[in-house]
Design a protein around this motif. Structure first.
Motif, mmCIF file in Angstrom:
data_model
loop_
_atom_site.group_PDB
_atom_site.id
_atom_site.type_symbol
_atom_site.label_atom_id
_atom_site.label_comp_id
_atom_site.label_asym_id
_atom_site.label_seq_id
_atom_site.Cartn_x
_atom_site.Cartn_y
_atom_site.Cartn_z
ATOM 1 N N HIS A 185 92.023 -1.803 3.669
ATOM 2 C CA HIS A 185 91.285 -1.880 4.323
ATOM 3 C C HIS A 185 90.079 -1.203 4.644
ATOM 4 N N ASP A 186 90.475 0.630 4.410
ATOM 5 C CA ASP A 186 89.053 0.820 4.209
ATOM 6 C C ASP A 186 88.549 1.153 2.761
ATOM 7 N N ILE A 187 87.321 0.500 2.853
ATOM 8 C CA ILE A 187 86.871 0.216 1.575
ATOM 9 C C ILE A 187 86.437 1.955 0.923
ATOM 10 N N GLY A 188 85.676 2.605 1.843
ATOM 11 C CA GLY A 188 84.987 4.346 1.829
ATOM 12 C C GLY A 188 86.018 4.609 0.697
ATOM 13 N N HIS A 189 87.350 4.608 0.961
ATOM 14 C CA HIS A 189 88.259 5.414 0.226
ATOM 15 C C HIS A 189 88.144 5.156 -0.828
ATOM 16 N N TYR A 190 87.798 3.414 -1.900
ATOM 17 C CA TYR A 190 88.148 3.740 -2.634
ATOM 18 C C TYR A 190 86.544 3.970 -3.870
ATOM 19 N N ILE A 191 85.237 4.355 -2.944
ATOM 20 C CA ILE A 191 84.039 4.788 -2.810
ATOM 21 C C ILE A 191 84.076 6.067 -3.511
ATOM 22 N N ARG A 192 83.825 6.585 -4.703
ATOM 23 C CA ARG A 192 83.936 8.169 -5.880
ATOM 24 C C ARG A 192 82.158 8.058 -5.673
ATOM 25 N N ARG A 193 82.259 9.499 -4.677
ATOM 26 C CA ARG A 193 80.301 9.480 -4.833
ATOM 27 C C ARG A 193 79.938 9.572 -6.226
ATOM 28 N N GLY A 194 78.953 9.830 -6.731
ATOM 29 C CA GLY A 194 78.208 10.611 -7.947
ATOM 30 C C GLY A 194 77.248 12.134 -7.811
ATOM 31 N N LYS A 195 76.881 12.652 -8.858
ATOM 32 C CA LYS A 195 76.383 13.748 -8.214
ATOM 33 C C LYS A 195 75.354 13.762 -7.875
ATOM 34 N N LEU A 196 73.585 12.088 -7.950
ATOM 35 C CA LEU A 196 72.847 12.068 -7.535
ATOM 36 C C LEU A 196 73.292 12.198 -5.866
ATOM 37 N N TRP A 197 74.436 11.545 -5.163
ATOM 38 C CA TRP A 197 75.488 11.351 -4.410
ATOM 39 C C TRP A 197 75.623 13.056 -3.922
ATOM 40 N N GLU A 198 76.207 13.599 -4.284
ATOM 41 C CA GLU A 198 76.338 15.335 -3.845
ATOM 42 C C GLU A 198 74.999 15.626 -3.576
ATOM 43 N N ALA A 199 74.436 15.643 -4.496
ATOM 44 C CA ALA A 199 72.524 16.112 -4.117
ATOM 45 C C ALA A 199 72.067 16.035 -2.982
ATOM 46 N N PHE A 200 72.193 14.756 -2.207
ATOM 47 C CA PHE A 200 71.011 14.393 -1.612
ATOM 48 C C PHE A 200 72.684 15.028 -0.110
ATOM 49 N N ALA A 201 73.528 14.456 -0.367
ATOM 50 C CA ALA A 201 74.283 14.835 0.870
ATOM 51 C C ALA A 201 74.826 16.280 1.131
ATOM 52 N N SER A 202 73.870 17.339 0.013
ATOM 53 C CA SER A 202 74.046 18.855 0.563
ATOM 54 C C SER A 202 73.472 18.905 0.954
ATOM 55 N N GLU A 203 74.166 20.065 2.617
ATOM 56 C CA GLU A 203 73.299 21.011 3.749
ATOM 57 C C GLU A 203 72.461 21.252 3.550
ATOM 58 N N GLN A 204 72.206 22.113 2.575
ATOM 59 C CA GLN A 204 71.200 22.935 2.137
ATOM 60 C C GLN A 204 69.966 21.871 0.666
ATOM 61 N N ARG A 205 68.909 22.606 0.771
ATOM 62 C CA ARG A 205 68.598 21.912 -0.501
ATOM 63 C C ARG A 205 68.944 22.400 -1.780
ATOM 64 N N ALA A 206 69.453 21.650 -2.312
ATOM 65 C CA ALA A 206 70.255 21.531 -3.733
ATOM 66 C C ALA A 206 69.531 21.364 -4.972
ATOM 67 N N VAL A 207 70.040 21.768 -6.189
ATOM 68 C CA VAL A 207 69.375 22.181 -7.029
ATOM 69 C C VAL A 207 69.955 21.343 -7.927
ATOM 70 N N LEU A 208 69.343 20.120 -8.983
ATOM 71 C CA LEU A 208 70.063 19.030 -9.501
ATOM 72 C C LEU A 208 69.741 18.412 -11.239
ATOM 73 N N LEU A 209 70.648 19.258 -12.324
ATOM 74 C CA LEU A 209 70.202 19.025 -12.981
ATOM 75 C C LEU A 209 70.653 18.446 -13.738
ATOM 76 N N ILE A 210 70.003 16.701 -14.293
ATOM 77 C CA ILE A 210 70.554 15.823 -15.722
ATOM 78 C C ILE A 210 70.299 16.560 -16.719
ATOM 79 N N ASP A 211 70.901 16.574 -16.892
ATOM 80 C CA ASP A 211 71.391 17.123 -18.215
ATOM 81 C C ASP A 211 71.713 16.626 -19.561
ATOM 82 N N GLU A 212 70.371 16.360 -20.963
ATOM 83 C CA GLU A 212 70.365 16.054 -21.807
ATOM 84 C C GLU A 212 70.371 14.251 -21.933
ATOM 85 N N ILE A 213 69.615 13.946 -20.561
ATOM 86 C CA ILE A 213 69.113 12.555 -20.527
ATOM 87 C C ILE A 213 68.538 11.704 -21.435
#
Length: 281
Positions: A89-117
């Motif tokens: 009944h909680d669809i959010g339980h089945y949502i897995r965060r990606g790396k961009l979401w992790e960087a957006f949600a970081s409590e402090q400014r993060a460095v995001l590396l997108i390696d070998e695009i």
């Protein structure tokens, strides 16, 4: 926030200026250069210098842009519904965060590396344009909008395996890491091996650059391979002595497998050494 290199990363003034320009413009920094020139390590050192968390997204040929945002695990939800699990009944339980979401949600400014695009599909960079511009995206399954708490410092690396779309390039600050000259390589070696014999370094660099200058070489040895080779030479006194005693033009350097990585290049070098020995008679 500014980057001035670190004790274990030798950055040229041009590279430092590129990093700081990208931070000031709040644009992704697109880094190109030969494999082994420290593109991925740069992100680690920028994060260390800024005191920021590093979030790394390693790109593969099968990677899709959506995976950097989130993934909805419909299979697990179906299985749980069949088992009568109340979590369905909680669809959010089945949502897995990606790396961009992790960087957006970081409590402090993060460095995001997108390696070998450039390993991904040609449409991959275009599929991230809106998210990188708006610093936000929608989670359609929940109706949630995810916005960046702090705009991350984004570094994107490419080995030039394929061209990137113009629309994507317009949104990036670009820097090409040129292959280091002999003086810069000495500094890099000194960072890795502070107590190394400088005579050994001199002979090794001479042989190394001679290999890189061989016409027709399929894969030139890189900085990281030079470091590995020196580590082996320091551990093997006989090999180190062979390097200092034998002219580099007449024989492959000892432990050359650390530098030469395919049989075509080995055969090419052996032919050139043979011709050089014949001419020297």
């Amino acid at each position: 926030m500014s980057f001035a290199g670190t004790q274990r990363y030798i950055a040229t003034p041009e590279l430092m200026a590129a990093v700081n320009a990208a931070i000031a413009l709040q644009k992704p920094l697109l880094i190109k250069g030969e494999p082994g020139t420290g593109k991925t390590l740069l992100a680690e050192e920028v994060a260390a210098a800024l005191g920021a968390p590093l979030i790394t997204w390693h790109i593969k040929s099968t990677t899709k842009a959506q995976q950097g945002l989130y993934e909805y695990d419909a299979v697990s939800r179906l299985r749980d519904s069949q088992l009568g699990d109340a979590r369905v009944h909680d669809i959010g339980h089945y949502i897995r965060r990606g790396k961009l979401w992790e960087a957006f949600a970081s409590e402090q400014r993060a460095v995001l590396l997108i390696d070998e695009i450039d390993k991904a599909d040609i449409e991959f960079p275009n599929d991230l344009l809106h998210e990188l511009d708006a610093m936000a995206f929608d989670v359609y399954e929940t109706g949630q909008t995810v916005r960046a708490r702090h705009r991350p410092v984004i570094l994107i690396t490419s080995n030039n395996e394929k061209e990137l779309p113009d629309a994507f390039l317009r949104r990036c600050f670009f820097h090409y890491i040129a292959f280091p000259d002999a003086d810069t390589l000495r500094q890099i070696v000194d960072v890795h091996f502070p107590a190394i014999d400088q005579q050994l370094v001199g002979h090794a660099l001479r042989a190394f650059f001679q290999l890189r200058e061989v016409p027709g070489l399929k894969k030139k040895p890189t900085t990281s391979e030079l470091v590995d080779w020196l580590r082996l030479l320091m551990a093997d006194e006989l090999a180190a002595r062979q390097l200092t005693d034998a002219p580099a033009e007449k024989a492959l350097p000892p432990l050359a497998g650390a530098l030469i990585k395919n049989e075509q290049d080995v055969q090419l070098l052996e032919r050139l050494m043979f011709l050089h020995r014949r001419q020297g008679r």
